[in-house]
Design an enzyme around this catalytic site. Structure first.
Site, PDB file in Angstrom:
ATOM      1  CB  VAL A   1      -5.915 -21.009   6.507  1.00 18.78           C
ATOM      2  CG1 VAL A   1      -6.508 -21.284   5.710  1.00 18.78           C
ATOM      3  CG2 VAL A   1      -4.719 -19.432   6.167  1.00 18.78           C
TER       4      VAL A   1
ATOM      5  CG  ASP B   1       7.228 -17.028   0.115  1.00 20.91           C
ATOM      6  OD1 ASP B   1       8.360 -17.373  -0.014  1.00 20.91           O
ATOM      7  OD2 ASP B   1       6.565 -16.618   0.729  1.00 20.91           O
TER       8      ASP B   1
ATOM      9  CG  HIS C   1       3.615 -14.790   7.775  1.00 23.98           C
ATOM     10  ND1 HIS C   1       4.800 -15.914   8.644  1.00 23.98           N
ATOM     11  CD2 HIS C   1       4.426 -14.773   6.317  1.00 23.98           C
ATOM     12  CE1 HIS C   1       5.225 -16.160   7.959  1.00 23.98           C
ATOM     13  NE2 HIS C   1       5.205 -16.157   6.426  1.00 23.98           N
TER      14      HIS C   1
END
Ligand code: ADP
Ligand code: MG
Ligand code: MG
Length: 269
Positions: free
Chosen positions: A18, A127, A14
């Site tokens: 990466v 999460d 978000h």
């Protein structure tokens, strides 16, 4: 970046990218999470990033992604992570449709090992979902993305957590109630959803509309799942009929939504 040669993109987060990277001297591969400092400040997530780094520094477990180092330039923050080269558990499930019970059991045991280790360290992930569980070349899992994690110092005097966050299909009901929740129990709920998704290829609770989604109470347990995995296994009444074990009213999973990539959310409560 410094002593690392940047390679291809591994994933899109978000708040940044990466990328695969190679250490110039040793040739060792790493995954570098690159965050834009201006964006971090604009989105007021600097505390969250600090927390992600502090959490990762605490954790050393074979089934948890390791943080090697953090470095920063004027404009970016680089988190140099262990490279996990088998992709997301999400893609593994999506590719195969669902996992075998044997594989699901192995991966779930590893997930439980990792999550209970985190809880022993006072870390609650908040999460957990197949997008944030990576798989290495040997088929072992690595829990990753501690961006929404909580540490003991984030608990209030009541010993509970109060930030409503997670991803809609994986979030525990008590997190949505805004009355405080036990971070270990809410993580375990998410692990249960992951187990269901691994074994069936479907989400146990799903709707495009979160208002409708959050009202769903009971998951359909497919008839073909072995009794080891049915909720009825918690009853030790030998007289329970097979039909009851498989919850016949809800045996048909056709029409259930298959897994989809879900974005995390956070509401400071
Ligand atoms: P976000 O917090 O934005 O969701 P993540 O940390 O989950 O970011 O990273 C986004 C994606 O990048 C992951 O879902 C995964 O595909 C990939 N990724 C992240 N860390 C690694 C890693 N250590 N090795 C390989 N791929 C990774
Ligand atoms: Mg993620
Ligand atoms: Mg994150």
């Amino acid at each position: 970046m410094g002593k690392y040669e940047m390679g291809r993109a591994l994933g899109e987060g978000h708040f940044g990218k990466v990328k695969l990277a190679r250490h110039a001297d040793t040739g060792a591969a790493f995954a570098i999470k690159i965050l834009d400092r201006q964006r971090i400040l604009a989105m007021k997530i600097d505390e969250q990033i600090k927390r992600e780094i502090a959490t990762l520094k605490l954790l050393k477990h074979p089934n948890v992604v390791r943080l090697h180092e953090v470095s920063a330039s004027k404009t970016k923050i680089y988190m140099v992570l262990e490279y996990v080269n088998g992709g997301e558990l999400f893609d593994k499930i999506a590719l195969k449709g669902k996992l075998s019970e044997k594989e699901g059991r192995k991966l779930f045991q590893q997930l439980m090992d990792a999550v209970s280790y985190c809880h022993e360290k006072g870390v609650y992930h908040r999460d957990l979902k197949p997008e944030n569980v990576l798989v290495d070349a040997k088929g072992n899992i690595k829990v990753s993305d501690f961006g929404l994690s909580a540490l003991p110092q984030n608990q209030r005097n009541d010993g509970l957590l109060h930030t409503t966050c997670g991803s809609p299909n994986y979030i525990a009901p008590e997190v949505l109630l805004n009355k405080g929740y036990d971070g270990s129990l809410s993580d375990i709920w998410s692990c249960g959803v992951i187990l269901y998704v691994m074994l069936t290829g479907n989400l146990p609770f799903d709707d495009q509309n979160t208002v409708v989604l959050y009202q769903k109470g009971e998951a359909r347990i497919p008839k073909w799942l072995s009794p080891d995995y049915t909720p009825a296994m918690s009853f030790d009444d030998e007289n329970i009929s097979d039909d009851n074990l498989h919850m016949t009213e809800h045996q048909d999973i056709e029409g259930n939504a298959t897994i989809s990539q879900i974005n995390a959310f956070q509401l400071i409560g």
